[in-house]
Design an enzyme around this catalytic site. Sequence first.
Site, PDB file in Angstrom:
ATOM      1  N   ASN A  21       0.993  -7.110  -2.677  1.00 26.49           N
ATOM      2  CA  ASN A  21       1.691  -6.256  -1.704  1.00 26.49           C
ATOM      3  C   ASN A  21       1.251  -6.594  -0.286  1.00 26.49           C
ATOM      4  OD1 ASN A  21       3.323  -4.046  -3.244  1.00 26.49           O
ATOM      5  ND2 ASN A  21       1.430  -4.350  -4.384  1.00 26.49           N
ATOM      6  N   ALA A  51      -4.348  -2.178   1.623  1.00 31.11           N
ATOM      7  CA  ALA A  51      -5.636  -2.846   1.494  1.00 31.11           C
ATOM      8  C   ALA A  51      -5.958  -3.782   2.657  1.00 31.11           C
ATOM      9  CB  ALA A  51      -5.665  -3.631   0.185  1.00 31.11           C
ATOM     10  N   HIS A  97      -9.457 -10.606   1.385  1.00 29.78           N
ATOM     11  CA  HIS A  97      -8.189 -10.926   2.040  1.00 29.78           C
ATOM     12  C   HIS A  97      -8.492 -11.682   3.329  1.00 29.78           C
ATOM     13  CE1 HIS A  97      -6.355  -8.099  -0.728  1.00 29.78           C
ATOM     14  NE2 HIS A  97      -7.255  -7.208  -0.376  1.00 29.78           N
TER      15      HIS A  97
HETATM   16  N1  LIG Z   1      -0.132  -2.120  -0.085  1.00 27.39           N
HETATM   17  C1  LIG Z   1      -1.269  -2.374  -0.715  1.00 27.39           C
HETATM   18  O1  LIG Z   1      -2.239  -2.834  -0.111  1.00 27.39           O
HETATM   19  C2  LIG Z   1      -1.396  -2.068  -2.165  1.00 27.39           C
HETATM   20  C3  LIG Z   1      -0.336  -1.558  -2.869  1.00 27.39           C
HETATM   21  N2  LIG Z   1      -0.466  -1.256  -4.195  1.00 27.39           N
HETATM   22  C4  LIG Z   1       0.715  -0.690  -4.886  1.00 27.39           C
HETATM   23  O2  LIG Z   1       0.380   0.589  -5.386  1.00 27.39           O
HETATM   24  C5  LIG Z   1       0.812   0.694  -6.727  1.00 27.39           C
HETATM   25  C6  LIG Z   1      -0.040   1.700  -7.458  1.00 27.39           C
HETATM   26  O3  LIG Z   1      -1.377   1.239  -7.530  1.00 27.39           O
HETATM   27  P1  LIG Z   1      -2.459   1.964  -8.455  1.00 27.39           P
HETATM   28  O4  LIG Z   1      -2.482   3.420  -8.193  1.00 27.39           O
HETATM   29  O5  LIG Z   1      -3.705   1.194  -8.326  1.00 27.39           O
HETATM   30  O6  LIG Z   1      -1.817   1.705  -9.901  1.00 27.39           O
HETATM   31  P2  LIG Z   1      -2.027   2.541 -11.243  1.00 27.39           P
HETATM   32  O7  LIG Z   1      -1.413   1.716 -12.329  1.00 27.39           O
HETATM   33  O8  LIG Z   1      -3.426   2.993 -11.374  1.00 27.39           O
HETATM   34  O9  LIG Z   1      -1.131   3.853 -11.014  1.00 27.39           O
HETATM   35  C7  LIG Z   1       0.251   3.820 -10.847  1.00 27.39           C
HETATM   36  C8  LIG Z   1       0.791   5.134 -11.388  1.00 27.39           C
HETATM   37  O10 LIG Z   1       2.163   5.270 -11.020  1.00 27.39           O
HETATM   38  C9  LIG Z   1       2.901   5.702 -12.140  1.00 27.39           C
HETATM   39  N3  LIG Z   1       4.262   5.177 -12.008  1.00 27.39           N
HETATM   40  C10 LIG Z   1       4.708   3.932 -12.257  1.00 27.39           C
HETATM   41  N4  LIG Z   1       6.029   3.840 -12.002  1.00 27.39           N
HETATM   42  C11 LIG Z   1       6.425   5.066 -11.605  1.00 27.39           C
HETATM   43  C12 LIG Z   1       7.672   5.618 -11.214  1.00 27.39           C
HETATM   44  N5  LIG Z   1       8.774   4.860 -11.191  1.00 27.39           N
HETATM   45  N6  LIG Z   1       7.717   6.916 -10.848  1.00 27.39           N
HETATM   46  C13 LIG Z   1       6.607   7.691 -10.866  1.00 27.39           C
HETATM   47  N7  LIG Z   1       5.387   7.227 -11.232  1.00 27.39           N
HETATM   48  C14 LIG Z   1       5.306   5.924 -11.604  1.00 27.39           C
HETATM   49  C15 LIG Z   1       2.182   5.163 -13.370  1.00 27.39           C
HETATM   50  O11 LIG Z   1       2.417   6.000 -14.473  1.00 27.39           O
HETATM   51  C16 LIG Z   1       0.725   5.198 -12.928  1.00 27.39           C
HETATM   52  O12 LIG Z   1       0.074   6.395 -13.302  1.00 27.39           O
HETATM   53  C17 LIG Z   1       0.738  -0.749  -7.259  1.00 27.39           C
HETATM   54  O13 LIG Z   1       1.594  -0.948  -8.346  1.00 27.39           O
HETATM   55  C18 LIG Z   1       1.161  -1.554  -6.057  1.00 27.39           C
HETATM   56  O14 LIG Z   1       2.574  -1.666  -6.028  1.00 27.39           O
HETATM   57  C19 LIG Z   1      -1.646  -1.417  -4.845  1.00 27.39           C
HETATM   58  C20 LIG Z   1      -2.727  -1.943  -4.187  1.00 27.39           C
HETATM   59  C21 LIG Z   1      -2.691  -2.330  -2.794  1.00 27.39           C
HETATM   60  O1  LIG Z   2      -5.658  -3.781  -3.300  1.00 25.13           O
HETATM   61  C1  LIG Z   2      -5.692  -4.965  -2.923  1.00 25.13           C
HETATM   62  O2  LIG Z   2      -6.745  -5.558  -2.649  1.00 25.13           O
HETATM   63  C2  LIG Z   2      -4.432  -5.728  -2.672  1.00 25.13           C
HETATM   64  C3  LIG Z   2      -3.410  -5.588  -3.691  1.00 25.13           C
HETATM   65  O3  LIG Z   2      -3.622  -5.220  -4.817  1.00 25.13           O
HETATM   66  C4  LIG Z   2      -2.048  -5.943  -3.302  1.00 25.13           C
HETATM   67  O4  LIG Z   2      -1.876  -6.603  -2.261  1.00 25.13           O
HETATM   68  O5  LIG Z   2      -1.123  -5.586  -4.046  1.00 25.13           O
END
Ligand SMILES: NC(=O)C1=CN([C@@H]2O[C@H](COP(=O)(O)OP(=O)(O)OC[C@H]3O[C@@H](n4cnc5c(N)ncnc54)[C@H](O)[C@@H]3O)[C@@H](O)[C@H]2O)C=CC1
Ligand SMILES: O=C([O-])CC(=O)C(=O)O
EC number: 1.4.1.21
Length: 267
Positions: free
Chosen positions: A190, A124, A220
Amino acid sequence: MLNITMIGCGAIGIGALELLEKDPDLCVDAVIVPENSEELVRQRLAGFVRPPRVLTALPADARPDLLVECAGHRAIEEHVLPALERGIPCLVVSVGALSELGLAERLEAAARRGGTYIELLPGAIGGIDALSAAKVGGLDAVLYVGRKPASAWKGTPAEQVCDLDSISEATVIFQGSAREAASLYPKNANVAATLSLAGLGLDRTEVQLIADPHSSENVHRVEARGAFGGFEMTLRGKPLAANPKTSALTVYSVVRALGNHAHSLSI
Ligand SMILES: NC(=O)C1=CN([C@@H]2O[C@H](COP(=O)(O)OP(=O)(O)OC[C@H]3O[C@@H](n4cnc5c(N)ncnc54)[C@H](O)[C@@H]3O)[C@@H](O)[C@H]2O)C=CC1
Ligand SMILES: O=C([O-])CC(=O)C(=O)O
């Protein structure tokens, strides 16, 4: 043609799959999901022209060109570490998982033993190139302020700091190090970990997290100072409808990274 396995099929995973379907240079042929969620995910994927296979682990004989994690912190230990040991290159968005003491070193060691690499995606946030270049000359201070709508902090320790349903003003719900932020807010901070790994490190990067009842965006703000000069950036991310904690730019970051691995010219 690049063959990709994706871990997680939630808001980021589905968003990325929709966009990647149009790319002839790559194919996501499998998704890894938690046990007992396979059927639900198969239904979600029913409308896709090339629906990936739905698995709960990487089969022992599988050798995808890339494994991309879009699942959450626990998936790093569960799927990414063993894949690196097997020599499979991994791209991850749950960068905050590296706030756990020793995990970054274990990932690096696994990748070295497997003769492969792990790539931490910007997700993000932007400006990671500038910040990591600035680090070469030496950084003095990096501040990250993450501001999200009050509802995006539901189900997090912010609920112990204030009543998210009734706050009328922007409220600071966390102030401290990036390490603590990423560990307390695994789905919301994150970016704090990514900025600190690129810059001053998890313990010296200052973080402030804000619940803002008047904001409809994930905002951000980054400020950095060092030998290079100064850097100020504000990124106003649109939240995903499927998960308002997550900004749409995270999906595009995954699509860009995979495309960059597949295409002959990339930026
Ligand atoms: N680097 C960045 O800027 C960001 C990173 N993230 C990371 O991405 C992750 C996912 O975000 P979203 O897709 O929005 O969440 P979400 O909750 O919509 O989807 C996550 C999916 O992963 C599955 N899951 C959970 N643990 C698992 C495992 N051990 N093995 C396989 N599948 C698993 C869940 O069942 C769910 O369907 C967040 O938890 C966060 O850690 C999210 C937003 C920004
Ligand atoms: O998606 C975003 O804006 C940022 C976020 O959730 C994260 O840093 O984990």
